[in-house]
Motif scaffolding. Structure first.
Motif, PDB file in Angstrom:
ATOM      1  N   CYS A 155     -59.579  18.348 -95.767  1.00 26.60           N
ATOM      2  CA  CYS A 155     -60.049  17.061 -95.245  1.00 26.60           C
ATOM      3  C   CYS A 155     -59.926  17.011 -93.723  1.00 26.60           C
ATOM      4  N   ARG A 201     -57.885  11.690 -91.738  1.00 29.67           N
ATOM      5  CA  ARG A 201     -57.489  10.879 -90.578  1.00 29.67           C
ATOM      6  C   ARG A 201     -56.157  10.185 -90.833  1.00 29.67           C
ATOM      7  N   ASP A 202     -56.026   9.548 -91.977  1.00 27.92           N
ATOM      8  CA  ASP A 202     -54.817   8.768 -92.271  1.00 27.92           C
ATOM      9  C   ASP A 202     -53.575   9.654 -92.366  1.00 27.92           C
ATOM     10  N   LYS A 258     -64.222   9.454 -98.563  1.00 27.76           N
ATOM     11  CA  LYS A 258     -62.824   9.587 -98.952  1.00 27.76           C
ATOM     12  C   LYS A 258     -62.118  10.711 -98.201  1.00 27.76           C
ATOM     13  N   GLU A 296     -63.874   5.549 -86.734  1.00 26.79           N
ATOM     14  CA  GLU A 296     -64.176   4.822 -87.969  1.00 26.79           C
ATOM     15  C   GLU A 296     -65.062   5.744 -88.795  1.00 26.79           C
ATOM     16  N   LYS A 316     -52.123   1.245 -97.359  1.00 22.91           N
ATOM     17  CA  LYS A 316     -53.315   1.665 -98.104  1.00 22.91           C
ATOM     18  C   LYS A 316     -52.967   2.511 -99.328  1.00 22.91           C
ATOM     19  N   GLU A 358     -66.518   7.385 -92.624  1.00 18.63           N
ATOM     20  CA  GLU A 358     -66.910   7.010 -93.979  1.00 18.63           C
ATOM     21  C   GLU A 358     -66.642   8.182 -94.918  1.00 18.63           C
ATOM     22  N   ASN A 390     -61.481   9.906 -94.396  1.00 15.15           N
ATOM     23  CA  ASN A 390     -60.455   8.867 -94.259  1.00 15.15           C
ATOM     24  C   ASN A 390     -59.067   9.413 -94.590  1.00 15.15           C
TER      25      ASN A 390
END
Length: 317
Positions: free
Chosen positions: A223, A139-140, A133, A129, A197, A131, A136
């Motif tokens: 990222c 990861r996504d 942008k 989990e 998302k 925090e 995330n």
């Protein structure tokens, strides 16, 4: 490719014409790679008349790159481009030769890129989990590619993700003359959760950036590198890691190579113009995806099997 070529043009003139045609086909990335190869070739050999292309020229070009310190992967890429252009000249009859210019030259391959994750590293990403942008997004995009059998970014951005069954041809193979391959795979619930998302009204991903594709690719890999540092992952983490990791897990689970190839969209050059057992492969792919995703969620279920299979493979070796 044009069927007729004037025999009086130089090799570099021919090559530059081909680059223009490749660009007109929409293959911008391949065109740019060829432009770089032309630059390297020109530095090594200058311009040459087409009849002068022979085994000595090819071998000299390879040795020149080795002497300049080019890595095996880079040398292999340049020679592959050169061989493709030479084959086109031979096919159209512009270059007439009894001995293929590459007959004595071995094209080196790149050293394997170690970027597949262990199940423990994968679960760090899966269960994290985070925090911010960047973390995330990193990861996504890694997980979404993995859940869609290691789909690459260009294909991911170009397919309609509002469906339950994804069927597409890899952009990489659209213009291939052999081994074209359509992949049909289910969009698993884990993938749908991420897609929700980012999906827009047209069914495509909207990541909220107006970057060029090349810059977006660099940003997503940035990222992922930040995610790697944040989670303390030792292995290289980039977009390609999802593809390598999916293939590695599938192999460890005993999924046949042919099914893994289908999931990855590798061209099936031995099947002629169409796969004979397409529906069978689609069903096998669905089973493979379900098994791989179940493994990432419940690895302990498969520990004994993977260890036993590893022992069997060791005895065979």
């Amino acid at each position: 490719m044009s069927k007729e070529r004037p025999s009086h043009i130089s090799f570099l003139e021919f090559w530059k014409q081909r680059i223009n045609e490749i660009r007109e086909e929409g293959r911008e990335s391949y065109a740019k790679m060829n432009e770089e190869t032309v630059r390297v070739f020109t530095n090594a050999e200058g311009d040459v008349p087409i009849p002068a292309i022979n085994t000595l020229l090819v071998e000299h070009f390879k040795k020149w790159m080795i002497k300049k310190g080019y890595a095996n992967g880079n040398i292999g890429l340049r020679l592959t481009h050169l061989k493709a252009r030479i084959n086109e000249l031979i096919k159209t009859g512009v270059l007439k030769t009894d001995v293929h210019p590459f007959v004595y030259t071995k094209i080196p391959t790149a050293d394997p890129k170690e970027c597949d994750l262990s199940i423990e590293e994968f679960q760090k990403i899966q269960r994290a989990e985070v925090e911010g942008k960047r973390l995330n997004l990193g990861r996504d995009m890694f997980l979404l590619s993995f859940y869609l059998c290691g789909i690459n970014l260009k294909d991911l951005l170009s397919v309609d993700l509002s469906v339950d069954i994804l069927s597409f041809e890899r952009i990489k193979t659209v213009h291939a003359r052999t081994g074209k391959s359509v992949i049909t795979i289910p969009i698993h619930s884990e993938a749908k959760a991420i897609i929700s998302k980012y999906i827009n009204k047209s069914g495509f991903l909207d990541l909220g950036y107006s970057y060029t594709y090349s810059n977006l690719q660099k940003y997503i890999n940035l990222c992922m590198r930040e995610l790697k540092e944040h989670l303390g992952i030792k292995q290289t983490l980039c977009f390609y890691s999802a593809r390598k990791t999916f293939a590695q897990f599938a192999s460890e689970l005993g999924i046949p190579d042919g099914v893994i190839d289908y999931c990855l969209g590798h061209s099936d050059k031995n099947r002629g113009i169409i796969r004979y057992y397409t529906k069978v492969k689609q069903k096998q792919a669905e089973i493979a995806i379900n098994r791989v995703i179940d493994y990432t969620n419940n690895p302990e279920k498969y520990t004994e099997y993977i260890e036993m299979r590893a022992d069997i493979m060791l005895m065979k070796g």
